[in-house]
Write a protein that holds these residues in place. Structure first.
Motif, PDB file in Angstrom:
ATOM      1  N   PHE A  93       0.830  -1.347  -0.529  1.00 42.63           N
ATOM      2  CA  PHE A  93       0.172   0.051   0.044  1.00 42.63           C
ATOM      3  C   PHE A  93       0.523   1.047   0.212  1.00 42.63           C
ATOM      4  O   PHE A  93       0.751   1.712  -0.501  1.00 42.63           O
ATOM      5  N   LEU A 124      -4.606   2.588   5.580  1.00 34.99           N
ATOM      6  CA  LEU A 124      -5.069   1.721   5.594  1.00 34.99           C
ATOM      7  C   LEU A 124      -6.886   1.294   5.827  1.00 34.99           C
ATOM      8  O   LEU A 124      -6.814   1.240   6.624  1.00 34.99           O
ATOM      9  N   TYR A 163      -9.056   1.906  -0.898  1.00 36.44           N
ATOM     10  CA  TYR A 163      -8.920   0.723   0.334  1.00 36.44           C
ATOM     11  C   TYR A 163      -7.495   1.526   1.243  1.00 36.44           C
ATOM     12  O   TYR A 163      -7.347   0.765   1.622  1.00 36.44           O
ATOM     13  N   ALA A 164      -7.035   2.149   0.632  1.00 34.34           N
ATOM     14  CA  ALA A 164      -5.857   3.362   1.752  1.00 34.34           C
ATOM     15  C   ALA A 164      -6.460   4.749   0.850  1.00 34.34           C
ATOM     16  O   ALA A 164      -6.759   4.941  -0.259  1.00 34.34           O
TER      17      ALA A 164
END
Length: 176
Positions: A93, A124, A163-164
């Motif tokens: 990430f 996150l 997602y982040a």
């Protein structure tokens, strides 16, 4: 074919078209870096005239788009990116986001200027797995001045699910 499947196919086709033009991994020389504005430098990578950074090969992601103040990277997380608890490692990430954030800042810089990350803040939001499919890190500048650049980025999937989220502060400086 569902809309999701169509979007996945479009994303993967765009990635394949970009990858077909890319040069081998390597590091551009300081002279090459100084020769172009930030967005021109990124465009030279996309055109296969300059090498892709080795980290892109290591983690299997690629720059897809670059315009002043905005860049897009894409990767498909797999088992090779997993941590011991069975999901994609936070480093994946962070690397994808740091690439999008830094290159967004770089895309606004004039010839002869460089940057480095001073601060990276990452949230996150949900796990990535090998079932997620392709994801994109979309980086956008908030403000870039003569000494400091600030940008934000999200990692999203084909459905637009986040997602982040991340922000960065970069130091901007004249290249030696």
């Amino acid at each position: 074919m569902s809309t999701r499947e169509e979007t996945v196919a479009q994303w993967l086709a765009q990635e394949a078209a970009v990858r077909a033009k890319l040069a081998a991994p390597g590091v551009a020389s300081p002279e090459q870096l100084k020769q172009y504005s930030g967005v021109e430098f990124l465009q030279r990578i996309l055109d296969g005239e300059l090498p892709i950074p080795p980290i892109a090969q290591t983690l299997d992601f690629t720059l897809l788009e670059a315009e002043p103040g905005r860049v897009v990277f894409q990767g498909t997380p797999g088992k090779q990116h997993y941590n011991p608890i069975g999901s994609v490692h936070g480093g994946y990430f962070c690397t994808l986001l740091d690439s999008a954030l830094g290159c967004a800042v770089q895309s606004t810089l004039p010839k002869g200027s460089g940057y480095t990350t001073l601060e990276l803040k990452v949230n996150l939001i949900r796990a990535l797995t090998d079932k997620t499919g392709p994801v994109r890190a979309i980086g956008k500048t908030i403000q870039v001045g003569g000494r400091v650049g600030v940008a934000e980025a999200n990692i999203i999937d084909v459905d637009g699910k986040i997602y982040a989220h991340a922000t960065t502060t970069c130091l901007v400086f004249p290249l030696p």
